[in-house]
Design an enzyme around this catalytic site. Structure first.
Site, PDB file in Angstrom:
ATOM      1  N   LYS A 298       3.553 -12.280 -14.211  1.00  0.00           N
ATOM      2  CA  LYS A 298       5.108 -11.578 -15.171  1.00  0.00           C
ATOM      3  C   LYS A 298       5.259 -11.916 -16.226  1.00  0.00           C
ATOM      4  O   LYS A 298       6.548 -12.151 -15.281  1.00  0.00           O
ATOM      5  CB  LYS A 298       4.093 -10.099 -15.537  1.00  0.00           C
ATOM      6  CG  LYS A 298       2.884  -9.365 -14.461  1.00  0.00           C
ATOM      7  CD  LYS A 298       3.320  -7.804 -14.795  1.00  0.00           C
ATOM      8  CE  LYS A 298       2.184  -7.517 -13.927  1.00  0.00           C
ATOM      9  NZ  LYS A 298       2.166  -7.175 -12.388  1.00  0.00           N
TER      10      LYS A 298
ATOM     11  N   ASN B 126      -7.658   1.003   1.328  1.00  0.00           N
ATOM     12  CA  ASN B 126      -8.334   1.045  -0.116  1.00  0.00           C
ATOM     13  C   ASN B 126      -9.044  -0.169  -0.249  1.00  0.00           C
ATOM     14  O   ASN B 126     -10.151   0.081  -1.833  1.00  0.00           O
ATOM     15  CB  ASN B 126      -6.425   0.452  -0.975  1.00  0.00           C
ATOM     16  CG  ASN B 126      -6.073   1.472  -0.157  1.00  0.00           C
ATOM     17  OD1 ASN B 126      -5.889   2.777   0.053  1.00  0.00           O
ATOM     18  ND2 ASN B 126      -4.523   1.628  -0.504  1.00  0.00           N
TER      19      ASN B 126
ATOM     20  N   LYS C  45      -1.213  -0.713  -4.371  1.00  0.00           N
ATOM     21  CA  LYS C  45      -0.827  -1.328  -3.833  1.00  0.00           C
ATOM     22  C   LYS C  45       0.085  -0.703  -2.481  1.00  0.00           C
ATOM     23  O   LYS C  45       0.073   0.886  -2.518  1.00  0.00           O
ATOM     24  CB  LYS C  45       1.492  -0.794  -4.338  1.00  0.00           C
ATOM     25  CG  LYS C  45       1.890  -1.603  -3.546  1.00  0.00           C
ATOM     26  CD  LYS C  45       2.791  -0.837  -3.143  1.00  0.00           C
ATOM     27  CE  LYS C  45       4.406  -1.234  -1.678  1.00  0.00           C
ATOM     28  NZ  LYS C  45       4.868  -0.331  -1.382  1.00  0.00           N
ATOM     29  N   SER C  46      -0.293  -1.367  -1.438  1.00  0.00           N
ATOM     30  CA  SER C  46       0.163  -0.749   0.048  1.00  0.00           C
ATOM     31  C   SER C  46       0.445  -1.940   0.820  1.00  0.00           C
ATOM     32  O   SER C  46       0.571  -3.471   1.031  1.00  0.00           O
ATOM     33  CB  SER C  46      -0.275   0.184   0.568  1.00  0.00           C
ATOM     34  OG  SER C  46      -0.383   0.543   1.948  1.00  0.00           O
TER      35      SER C  46
ATOM     36  N   ASP D 204      -1.922  -8.742  -7.712  1.00  0.00           N
ATOM     37  CA  ASP D 204      -1.149  -8.658  -8.739  1.00  0.00           C
ATOM     38  C   ASP D 204       0.595  -8.458  -8.031  1.00  0.00           C
ATOM     39  O   ASP D 204       1.140  -7.792  -7.677  1.00  0.00           O
ATOM     40  CB  ASP D 204      -1.150  -7.332  -8.922  1.00  0.00           C
ATOM     41  CG  ASP D 204      -0.619  -7.088 -10.970  1.00  0.00           C
ATOM     42  OD1 ASP D 204      -1.217  -7.379 -11.868  1.00  0.00           O
ATOM     43  OD2 ASP D 204       0.371  -6.681 -10.418  1.00  0.00           O
TER      44      ASP D 204
ATOM     45  N   ARG E 223      -4.009   1.862   5.521  1.00  0.00           N
ATOM     46  CA  ARG E 223      -4.027   1.764   4.090  1.00  0.00           C
ATOM     47  C   ARG E 223      -4.318   0.455   3.221  1.00  0.00           C
ATOM     48  O   ARG E 223      -5.804   0.634   2.440  1.00  0.00           O
ATOM     49  CB  ARG E 223      -2.866   1.650   3.150  1.00  0.00           C
ATOM     50  CG  ARG E 223      -2.610   3.461   3.769  1.00  0.00           C
ATOM     51  CD  ARG E 223      -0.852   3.557   2.932  1.00  0.00           C
ATOM     52  NE  ARG E 223      -0.120   4.760   3.844  1.00  0.00           N
ATOM     53  CZ  ARG E 223       0.616   5.691   3.589  1.00  0.00           C
ATOM     54  NH1 ARG E 223       1.298   4.770   2.712  1.00  0.00           N
ATOM     55  NH2 ARG E 223       1.126   7.162   4.043  1.00  0.00           N
TER      56      ARG E 223
ATOM     57  N   TYR F 181       9.572  -8.104  -9.725  1.00  0.00           N
ATOM     58  CA  TYR F 181       9.502  -8.066  -8.351  1.00  0.00           C
ATOM     59  C   TYR F 181      10.162  -8.701  -7.398  1.00  0.00           C
ATOM     60  O   TYR F 181      10.017  -8.099  -6.329  1.00  0.00           O
ATOM     61  CB  TYR F 181       7.646  -7.736  -7.811  1.00  0.00           C
ATOM     62  CG  TYR F 181       6.664  -6.796  -8.889  1.00  0.00           C
ATOM     63  CD1 TYR F 181       7.314  -6.283  -9.666  1.00  0.00           C
ATOM     64  CD2 TYR F 181       5.792  -7.465  -8.724  1.00  0.00           C
ATOM     65  CE1 TYR F 181       6.449  -5.034 -10.790  1.00  0.00           C
ATOM     66  CE2 TYR F 181       4.886  -6.316  -9.845  1.00  0.00           C
ATOM     67  CZ  TYR F 181       5.050  -5.745 -10.311  1.00  0.00           C
ATOM     68  OH  TYR F 181       4.011  -4.669 -11.007  1.00  0.00           O
TER      69      TYR F 181
ATOM     70  N   HIS G 290       4.950  -8.247 -19.517  1.00  0.00           N
ATOM     71  CA  HIS G 290       5.239  -7.857 -18.732  1.00  0.00           C
ATOM     72  C   HIS G 290       5.504  -6.433 -19.654  1.00  0.00           C
ATOM     73  O   HIS G 290       5.110  -5.355 -19.369  1.00  0.00           O
ATOM     74  CB  HIS G 290       6.869  -7.506 -17.835  1.00  0.00           C
ATOM     75  CG  HIS G 290       6.451  -6.525 -16.520  1.00  0.00           C
ATOM     76  ND1 HIS G 290       6.890  -7.283 -15.155  1.00  0.00           N
ATOM     77  CD2 HIS G 290       5.531  -5.254 -16.040  1.00  0.00           C
ATOM     78  CE1 HIS G 290       6.883  -5.890 -14.461  1.00  0.00           C
ATOM     79  NE2 HIS G 290       6.130  -5.512 -14.653  1.00  0.00           N
TER      80      HIS G 290
HETATM   81  N1  LIG Z   1       3.004  -3.186 -15.062  1.00  0.00           N
HETATM   82  C1  LIG Z   1       3.778  -3.198 -14.986  1.00  0.00           C
HETATM   83  O1  LIG Z   1       4.427  -1.981 -15.348  1.00  0.00           O
HETATM   84  C2  LIG Z   1       3.042  -1.881 -13.519  1.00  0.00           C
HETATM   85  C3  LIG Z   1       3.846  -1.236 -13.056  1.00  0.00           C
HETATM   86  C4  LIG Z   1       3.843  -0.532 -12.029  1.00  0.00           C
HETATM   87  C5  LIG Z   1       2.790  -0.656 -11.446  1.00  0.00           C
HETATM   88  N2  LIG Z   1       2.520  -2.238 -11.220  1.00  0.00           N
HETATM   89  C6  LIG Z   1       0.999  -2.752 -10.826  1.00  0.00           C
HETATM   90  O2  LIG Z   1       0.801  -1.849  -9.775  1.00  0.00           O
HETATM   91  C7  LIG Z   1       0.873  -1.581  -8.550  1.00  0.00           C
HETATM   92  C8  LIG Z   1       0.194  -0.159  -8.156  1.00  0.00           C
HETATM   93  O3  LIG Z   1       0.879   0.168  -8.793  1.00  0.00           O
HETATM   94  P1  LIG Z   1       2.013   1.071  -7.769  1.00  0.00           P
HETATM   95  O4  LIG Z   1       2.893   0.694  -7.158  1.00  0.00           O
HETATM   96  O5  LIG Z   1       3.226   1.725  -8.444  1.00  0.00           O
HETATM   97  O6  LIG Z   1       1.295   3.026  -7.084  1.00  0.00           O
HETATM   98  P2  LIG Z   1       0.096   3.155  -6.238  1.00  0.00           P
HETATM   99  O7  LIG Z   1      -0.514   1.490  -6.040  1.00  0.00           O
HETATM  100  O8  LIG Z   1      -0.681   3.915  -6.890  1.00  0.00           O
HETATM  101  O9  LIG Z   1       0.780   3.471  -5.338  1.00  0.00           O
HETATM  102  C9  LIG Z   1       1.673   2.986  -4.159  1.00  0.00           C
HETATM  103  C10 LIG Z   1       1.764   3.298  -3.103  1.00  0.00           C
HETATM  104  O10 LIG Z   1       0.520   4.796  -2.651  1.00  0.00           O
HETATM  105  C11 LIG Z   1       0.957   4.902  -1.405  1.00  0.00           C
HETATM  106  N3  LIG Z   1       0.236   4.480  -0.589  1.00  0.00           N
HETATM  107  C12 LIG Z   1      -1.015   2.799  -1.027  1.00  0.00           C
HETATM  108  N4  LIG Z   1      -2.243   3.592  -0.142  1.00  0.00           N
HETATM  109  C13 LIG Z   1      -1.902   4.901   0.204  1.00  0.00           C
HETATM  110  C14 LIG Z   1      -3.268   5.586   1.235  1.00  0.00           C
HETATM  111  N5  LIG Z   1      -4.163   4.556   0.946  1.00  0.00           N
HETATM  112  N6  LIG Z   1      -3.014   7.394   1.605  1.00  0.00           N
HETATM  113  C15 LIG Z   1      -1.861   7.479   1.234  1.00  0.00           C
HETATM  114  N7  LIG Z   1      -0.352   6.750   0.302  1.00  0.00           N
HETATM  115  C16 LIG Z   1      -0.988   5.302  -0.119  1.00  0.00           C
HETATM  116  C17 LIG Z   1       1.586   2.900  -1.214  1.00  0.00           C
HETATM  117  O11 LIG Z   1       2.573   3.474   0.513  1.00  0.00           O
HETATM  118  P3  LIG Z   1       2.769   1.825   1.345  1.00  0.00           P
HETATM  119  O12 LIG Z   1       2.569   0.914   0.642  1.00  0.00           O
HETATM  120  O13 LIG Z   1       3.945   2.508   2.197  1.00  0.00           O
HETATM  121  O14 LIG Z   1       1.785   2.400   1.888  1.00  0.00           O
HETATM  122  C18 LIG Z   1       3.061   3.267  -1.858  1.00  0.00           C
HETATM  123  O15 LIG Z   1       4.016   4.424  -1.810  1.00  0.00           O
HETATM  124  C19 LIG Z   1       2.006  -2.112  -8.579  1.00  0.00           C
HETATM  125  O16 LIG Z   1       1.752  -2.686  -7.282  1.00  0.00           O
HETATM  126  C20 LIG Z   1       2.167  -3.656  -9.404  1.00  0.00           C
HETATM  127  O17 LIG Z   1       1.122  -4.966  -9.170  1.00  0.00           O
HETATM  128  C21 LIG Z   1       2.302  -2.358 -12.889  1.00  0.00           C
END
Ligand SMILES: NC(=O)c1ccc[n+]([C@@H]2O[C@H](COP(=O)([O-])OP(=O)(O)OC[C@H]3O[C@@H](n4cnc5c(N)ncnc54)[C@H](OP(=O)(O)O)[C@@H]3O)[C@@H](O)[C@H]2O)c1
Length: 323
Positions: free
Chosen positions: A95, A258, A248-249, A61, A254, A66, A126
């Site tokens: 997006k 995940n 996301k990671s 994604d 991780r 980005y 988006h």
């Molecule tokens: N459409 C939109 O407006 C929108 C907005 C936000 C996000 N998104 C999409 O959704 C995806 C995910 O959302 P997000 O990036 O906001 O948040 P998320 O996936 O909930 O969390 C990512 C964070 O958690 C950490 N993490 C990952 N796996 C972990 C684990 N097993 N244990 C502890 N920490 C962990 C990551 O760090 P590290 O990377 O350092 O491991 C990163 O800091 C985005 O990447 C994007 O593709 C879309």
């Protein structure tokens, strides 16, 4: 019928490579994607995407916003060639950014070029921020790109019910998903229901609440019970609701952890605990363009704790397959 066992929650116990959901246009989408928000356009993201493919992820994604489509494209090309995996086995989402809604056709070409692809599997508006006239114009260009074979499926992100209703009467090709924030601390229940009611699947972003609440005792207790990590518990909750989830990671262990979501099952007591954690903890919006700014400060807003358990949460009408 799937050959793998089906659990009490109706989830096929397959694995991250095979777990798919059928979209309203007939295309199938892998239920788990690697999200790459705040991932730089360099080798760290290339490595993360390759580790994800190695671990079995088949869905990435990304977004023009980005600024990492090139890194995703390089990793995709290298990994599929090295592992002899056909392009059709990988699902790529990107997006259309707000500023490009009036020139969507060009933005699609730009994303295709950066990703080094002939087609995009799923292309999303988006956000509805520029307004209904603008996103309806963009939608027409996206429909034309579907007709031209440049995109397989189209959808939206960050749309509320009124945005959906300002788009749906005008479309020739229906949106298949609404990508919105959803995790136990901000389930976004009302919008989930409104979205599902209109025939769109939920894509849940920030499914681990950006890692902000993994140390909560309620989550740790369920993790201990299942011999899983807190992150896996939050992700499995999304899976059992029928959300397409986008963890996301950039960290190898991780990314691997995940993906381990299909060898256990949360029971109704676990789901009740998780469903009662909703505190309206919204992680917020994107930072300024071209930056890796965190979610906007103060984005968290007070919310009300649900009094009912799992009964209040809408499950989507999943059409699972295990191809
Ligand atoms: N459409 C939109 O407006 C929108 C907005 C936000 C996000 N998104 C999409 O959704 C995806 C995910 O959302 P997000 O990036 O906001 O948040 P998320 O996936 O909930 O969390 C990512 C964070 O958690 C950490 N993490 C990952 N796996 C972990 C684990 N097993 N244990 C502890 N920490 C962990 C990551 O760090 P590290 O990377 O350092 O491991 C990163 O800091 C985005 O990447 C994007 O593709 C879309």
């Amino acid at each position: 019928m799937p050959s793998q066992p089906v659990t009490a929650s109706g989830i096929v116990q397959g694995n991250i490579s095979t777990q798919k959901i059928k979209l309203s246009d007939g295309n199938e989408i892998p239920q788990v994607a690697l999200g790459v928000y705040k991932a730089p356009n360099d080798g760290s993201t290339e490595n993360a995407v390759k580790w994800a493919f190695d671990a079995g992820y088949r869905h990435i994604d990304s977004a023009a916003r980005y600024n990492n489509e090139e890194a995703v494209g390089r990793a995709l090309k290298d990994w599929t060639q090295a592992n002899n995996v056909p392009r059709k086995d990988i699902f790529i989402t990107t997006k259309l950014w707000d500023a490009d809604q009036s020139k969507a056709a060009e933005a699609i070409e730009e994303s295709l070029r950066k990703l080094q692809l002939d087609y995009i599997d799923l292309y999303l508006i988006h956000s509805p921020e520029p307004g209904a006239e603008s996103f309806n114009e963009a939608w027409k260009a996206m429909e034309a790109a579907v007709d031209a074979g440049k995109i397989k499926s189209i959808g939206v992100s960050n749309f509320d019910a009124e945005h959906l209703d300002a788009l749906l009467p005008n479309v020739r090709i229906k949106p298949v998903v609404n990508q919105i924030e959803s995790h136990p601390f901000f389930a976004h229940e009302k919008l989930r229901e409104e979205t599902l009611k209109r025939g769109l699947q939920i894509e849940a972003y920030s499914p681990m609440a950006q890692g902000a609440a993994l140390d909560r005792e309620e989550i740790k207790a369920i993790a201990t019970k299942h011999n899983k990590t807190p992150a896996q518990i939050l992700l499995r909750w999304g899976i059992q609701l029928g959300n397409i989830i986008l963890p996301k990671s950039l960290t190898k262990h991780r990314i691997e952890a995940n993906s381990q979501l299909f060898d256990f099952e949360l029971d109704s007591d676990d789901m009740d605990v998780l469903n009662n954690l909703d505190e309206g903890m919204k992680m917020g919006k994107l930072g300024p363009p071209g930056t890796s700014a965190p979610a906007s400060p103060g984005a968290t807003r007070p919310g009300s704790r649900r009094t009912s358990g799992s009964g209040g949460l809408a499950g989507n009408k999943l059409q699972m397959s295990s191809s």
